[in-house]
Write an enzyme that holds these catalytic residues in place. Structure first.
Site, PDB file in Angstrom:
ATOM      1  N   GLU A   1      -8.969  -2.519   3.949  1.00 50.07           N
ATOM      2  CA  GLU A   1      -8.594  -2.281   5.354  1.00 50.07           C
ATOM      3  C   GLU A   1      -9.727  -1.565   6.077  1.00 50.07           C
ATOM      4  O   GLU A   1      -9.974  -1.821   7.254  1.00 50.07           O
ATOM      5  CB  GLU A   1      -7.324  -1.416   5.426  1.00 50.07           C
TER       6      GLU A   1
ATOM      7  N   ASP B   1       0.810  -1.223   0.000  1.00 54.79           N
ATOM      8  CA  ASP B   1       0.000   0.000   0.000  1.00 54.79           C
ATOM      9  C   ASP B   1       0.842   1.271   0.000  1.00 54.79           C
ATOM     10  O   ASP B   1       0.536   2.229  -0.715  1.00 54.79           O
ATOM     11  CB  ASP B   1      -0.942  -0.007   1.219  1.00 54.79           C
TER      12      ASP B   1
HETATM   13  N1  LIG Z   1       8.157   0.330   9.210  1.00 50.25           N
HETATM   14  C1  LIG Z   1       7.478   1.334   8.643  1.00 50.25           C
HETATM   15  N2  LIG Z   1       8.130   2.388   8.112  1.00 50.25           N
HETATM   16  C2  LIG Z   1       7.439   3.395   7.541  1.00 50.25           C
HETATM   17  N3  LIG Z   1       6.100   3.418   7.460  1.00 50.25           N
HETATM   18  C3  LIG Z   1       5.422   2.388   7.966  1.00 50.25           C
HETATM   19  C4  LIG Z   1       6.053   1.297   8.577  1.00 50.25           C
HETATM   20  N4  LIG Z   1       5.117   0.414   8.959  1.00 50.25           N
HETATM   21  C5  LIG Z   1       3.939   0.929   8.612  1.00 50.25           C
HETATM   22  N5  LIG Z   1       4.107   2.127   8.011  1.00 50.25           N
HETATM   23  C6  LIG Z   1       3.069   3.029   7.502  1.00 50.25           C
HETATM   24  O1  LIG Z   1       1.804   2.611   8.020  1.00 50.25           O
HETATM   25  C7  LIG Z   1       0.959   2.186   6.958  1.00 50.25           C
HETATM   26  C8  LIG Z   1       0.094   1.032   7.390  1.00 50.25           C
HETATM   27  O2  LIG Z   1       0.829  -0.145   7.425  1.00 50.25           O
HETATM   28  P1  LIG Z   1       0.106  -1.560   7.530  1.00 50.25           P
HETATM   29  O3  LIG Z   1       1.070  -2.556   7.027  1.00 50.25           O
HETATM   30  O4  LIG Z   1      -1.152  -1.489   6.692  1.00 50.25           O
HETATM   31  O5  LIG Z   1      -0.251  -1.754   8.971  1.00 50.25           O
HETATM   32  C9  LIG Z   1       1.904   1.869   5.798  1.00 50.25           C
HETATM   33  O6  LIG Z   1       1.250   1.970   4.561  1.00 50.25           O
HETATM   34  C10 LIG Z   1       2.962   2.942   5.975  1.00 50.25           C
HETATM   35  O7  LIG Z   1       2.528   4.180   5.465  1.00 50.25           O
HETATM   36  O1  LIG Z   2       0.610  -0.551   4.224  1.00 47.96           O
HETATM   37  P1  LIG Z   2       1.799  -1.283   3.706  1.00 47.96           P
HETATM   38  O2  LIG Z   2       2.551  -0.512   2.685  1.00 47.96           O
HETATM   39  O3  LIG Z   2       2.664  -1.773   4.803  1.00 47.96           O
HETATM   40  O4  LIG Z   2       1.249  -2.536   2.918  1.00 47.96           O
HETATM   41  P2  LIG Z   2       0.612  -3.869   3.538  1.00 47.96           P
HETATM   42  O5  LIG Z   2      -0.649  -3.442   4.259  1.00 47.96           O
HETATM   43  O6  LIG Z   2       0.304  -4.737   2.388  1.00 47.96           O
HETATM   44  O7  LIG Z   2       1.586  -4.452   4.503  1.00 47.96           O
END
Ligand SMILES: Nc1ncnc2c1ncn2[C@@H]1O[C@H](COP(=O)(O)O)[C@@H](O)[C@H]1O
Ligand SMILES: O=P(O)(O)OP(=O)(O)O
Ligand SMILES: NC(=O)c1ccc[n+]([C@@H]2O[C@H](COP(=O)([O-])OP(=O)(O)OC[C@H]3O[C@@H](n4cnc5c(N)ncnc54)[C@H](O)[C@@H]3O)[C@@H](O)[C@H]2O)c1
Ligand SMILES: [Mg+2]
Length: 272
Positions: free
Chosen positions: A166, A53
């Site tokens: 989501e 995403d």
């Molecule tokens: N490790 C990360 N570094 C930067 N941004 C992050 C990181 N983990 C999550 N994010 C941000 O949060 C959204 C949602 O993540 P999900 O995998 O859907 O929980 C992700 O798109 C990043 O913008």
């Molecule tokens: O939001 P991201 O980029 O971490 O993608 P995913 O939800 O597929 O982990």
């Protein structure tokens, strides 16, 4: 189609099929128009995890600011990609691959571990037990704080990656990754996002990757589908108006009902 399924599809504005090119243009134009409407704004800020995403939202944001620079002659429009590891991130190389793919104008790196650990320690000093799961949400909120800090110093706004698959399950941390100013992927399901990344010639391994919030230490890289108990294929099919097993549909609807509070502004005395 189930009654609630119809209502959810209408509410989240999901289309049964998309033209990836058209939807890329729609998201890019949305961001460009937003920046043009608020002349004081100069940057888009987004955390890049190495997942599907944020790879998509980041690539679209970079296209938006590049086009804005060309069209307006204002050279300081920019996209700031933010790396937000909690200490060392196991899939760091994917995050860097994503940043290279989108050709971000600027990269800022903030380790959220000291801040998240300090908050947990301060809470625990008050005799509170902070579970690994609760700490996971604290990490997501530290990421939000970092991104708003960067936006505040760069005439920026924070992009969120929330999308229909989501949103329907409320699978994000309230005021964590759910805290953002604009959400250009909203209306799309997971496979529609994949199709857009394919159209953008993104590295296949980034959009075929197993989705994970990767917030828990006791269950690292826990796949979303395991945490949710339902697959993205089922969620996407449901959102596209197809029939899925009643067991999977009940699960999705259960998440939808339980997380209603996340899809609205805070309740007031005027709400029921
Ligand atoms: N490790 C990360 N570094 C930067 N941004 C992050 C990181 N983990 C999550 N994010 C941000 O949060 C959204 C949602 O993540 P999900 O995998 O859907 O929980 C992700 O798109 C990043 O913008
Ligand atoms: O939001 P991201 O980029 O971490 O993608 P995913 O939800 O597929 O982990
Ligand atoms: N934390 C993690 O480690 C982790 C890991 C992977 C995925 N996720 C996912 O991220 C999401 C975040 O978890 P969460 O939803 O438990 O936490 P959250 O912080 O996003 O939401 C819970 C908070 O919402 C508020 N709330 C709860 N019910 C409410 C209601 N009826 N009305 C108004 N406010 C209410 C409360 O403040 C509560 O603390 C979940 O879907 C979870 O599966 C979390
Ligand atoms: Mg992720």
């Amino acid at each position: 189609m189930r009654e609630l399924q119809k209502e959810i599809i209408e509410t989240l504005k999901v289309q049964p099929t998309i033209d990836p090119k058209q939807e890329i243009r729609r998201s890019v134009d949305f961001m460009k128009n937003y920046l043009k409407k608020v002349p004081s704004l100069r940057s888009l800020v987004l955390g890049i995890s190495g997942g599907q995403d944020s790879t998509l939202a980041g690539a679209l944001a970079e296209i938006a600011v590049r086009e804005l620079r060309e069209e307006t002659g204002i050279q300081d429009y920019r996209f700031i990609a933010v790396r937000l590891p909690y200490g060392v991130q196991a899939d760091e190389s994917d995050a860097m691959k994503a940043i290279e793919f989108m050709q971000a104008d600027e990269v800022v790196r903030i380790d959220i571990k000291p801040a998240a650990d300090a908050m947990v320690a301060a809470l625990e000093a008050n005799d509170l037990k902070i579970s690994d799961f609760n700490k996971g949400n604290i990490k997501a909120r530290e990421r939000m704080i970092a991104q708003y800090g960067i936006a505040g110093s760069n005439a920026g706004i924070v992009i969120g990656t929330d999308h229909a698959a989501e949103s329907v399950t409320g699978f994000y941390t309230k005021f964590g990754d759910g805290g953002a100013d604009i959400i250009p992927l909203w209306r799309l399901d997971k496979r529609q996002g994949k199709a857009m990344l394919k159209e953008l010639n993104a590295p296949v391994e980034l959009y075929e990757k197993t989705p994970t919030a990767d917030l828990e230490e006791e269950r690292p890289a826990l796949p979303d589908e395991v945490a949710l108990g339902v697959t993205y294929d089922d969620i996407d099919n449901y959102l596209e108006g197809r029939e899925i097993s009643s067991e999977a549909a009940d699960k999705i609807e259960g998440w939808y009902k339980r997380t209603a509070h996340k899809r609205v502004l805070p309740y007031t005395v005027f709400d029921n």
